[in-house]
Design a protein around this motif. Structure first.
Motif, PDB file in Angstrom:
ATOM      1  N   ASN A  27      35.730  99.584   4.554  1.00 12.82           N
ATOM      2  CA  ASN A  27      35.651 100.972   4.106  1.00 12.82           C
ATOM      3  C   ASN A  27      36.976 101.686   4.375  1.00 12.82           C
ATOM      4  OD1 ASN A  27      34.421 103.422   3.161  1.00 12.82           O
ATOM      5  ND2 ASN A  27      34.132 104.010   5.296  1.00 12.82           N
ATOM      6  N   MET A  28      37.539 101.461   5.561  1.00 17.41           N
ATOM      7  CA  MET A  28      38.838 102.043   5.905  1.00 17.41           C
ATOM      8  C   MET A  28      39.899 101.581   4.912  1.00 17.41           C
ATOM      9  SD  MET A  28      41.139 101.187   9.273  1.00 17.41           S
ATOM     10  CE  MET A  28      41.547  99.557   8.631  1.00 17.41           C
ATOM     11  N   ASP A  29      39.912 100.283   4.629  1.00 19.91           N
ATOM     12  CA  ASP A  29      40.904  99.699   3.728  1.00 19.91           C
ATOM     13  C   ASP A  29      40.775 100.262   2.312  1.00 19.91           C
ATOM     14  OD1 ASP A  29      43.068  98.035   3.259  1.00 19.91           O
ATOM     15  OD2 ASP A  29      41.839  96.271   2.847  1.00 19.91           O
ATOM     16  N   GLN A  30      39.541 100.497   1.856  1.00 20.34           N
ATOM     17  CA  GLN A  30      39.325 101.060   0.521  1.00 20.34           C
ATOM     18  C   GLN A  30      39.662 102.544   0.469  1.00 20.34           C
ATOM     19  OE1 GLN A  30      35.251 100.138  -0.358  1.00 20.34           O
ATOM     20  NE2 GLN A  30      35.665  97.960  -0.669  1.00 20.34           N
ATOM     21  N   THR A  31      39.488 103.236   1.587  1.00 22.47           N
ATOM     22  CA  THR A  31      39.758 104.674   1.637  1.00 22.47           C
ATOM     23  C   THR A  31      41.250 104.960   1.740  1.00 22.47           C
ATOM     24  OG1 THR A  31      37.628 105.063   2.713  1.00 22.47           O
ATOM     25  CG2 THR A  31      39.274 106.802   2.906  1.00 22.47           C
ATOM     26  N   VAL A  32      41.937 104.171   2.551  1.00 18.92           N
ATOM     27  CA  VAL A  32      43.366 104.409   2.789  1.00 18.92           C
ATOM     28  C   VAL A  32      44.149 103.808   1.633  1.00 18.92           C
ATOM     29  CG1 VAL A  32      45.313 103.970   4.334  1.00 18.92           C
ATOM     30  CG2 VAL A  32      43.036 104.424   5.289  1.00 18.92           C
ATOM     31  N   MET A  33      44.505 104.658   0.701  1.00 14.78           N
ATOM     32  CA  MET A  33      45.236 104.210  -0.484  1.00 14.78           C
ATOM     33  C   MET A  33      46.746 104.096  -0.237  1.00 14.78           C
ATOM     34  SD  MET A  33      43.142 103.567  -2.720  1.00 14.78           S
ATOM     35  CE  MET A  33      41.595 103.886  -3.449  1.00 14.78           C
TER      36      MET A  33
END
Length: 146
Positions: A27-33
């Motif tokens: 989720n962090m990886d998908q959120t942090v663009m």
């Protein structure tokens, strides 16, 4: 067969702890663009400082560390250690720790490490969720709850 199914439903099973952590990091990886926006931004806001290994890191350092740990869980530590050894050509701590305990100590050793894994995974999961929420605050995306 029933015991295997029951273990997946246990809230405190190792599988669930790992899945919660992997989910939080994904989720962090998908959120942090734009991960570079995390540089020099402290992970903890004032008044929220928690004493742990993240205290001197900025959000970018924490982001990289969390992703690295997720990769180690998904792909295995041995493979990651081999890559690091090839890269740095040093003897790893893993190699140095391959001392065979006697059979009587195995159960105690297993429970000690299992308990440690649960504790560390819970803290890492909280850090991944905190980082995701802080990133959202920094770039002005809606609410801070997840």
């Amino acid at each position: 067969m029933m015991q295997i199914c029951d273990s997946y439903n246990q809230k405190n099973s190792l599988f669930n702890s790992m899945n919660r952590f992997i989910g939080a990091v994904s989720n962090m990886d998908q959120t942090v663009m734009v991960p570079s926006l995390l540089r020099d931004v402290p992970l903890d806001q004032e008044g929220e400082k928690e004493v742990n290994s993240f205290q001197d890191r900025d959000m970018y350092g924490s982001y990289v560390l969390l992703k690295s740990i997720r990769n180690d869980i998904e792909w295995g530590v041995l493979q990651a250690e081999e890559k690091r050894k090839e890269k740095h050509d040093v003897t790893t701590a893993l190699e140095m720790s391959r001392i065979e305990p006697n059979d009587e100590d195995l159960e105690k050793l297993f429970h000690f490490h299992l308990n440690g894994l649960h504790t560390v995974l819970a803290k890492l999961t909280r850090k991944a969720n905190t980082l995701t929420n802080r990133y959202k605050q920094e770039i002005g995306i809606g609410g801070c709850g997840n």
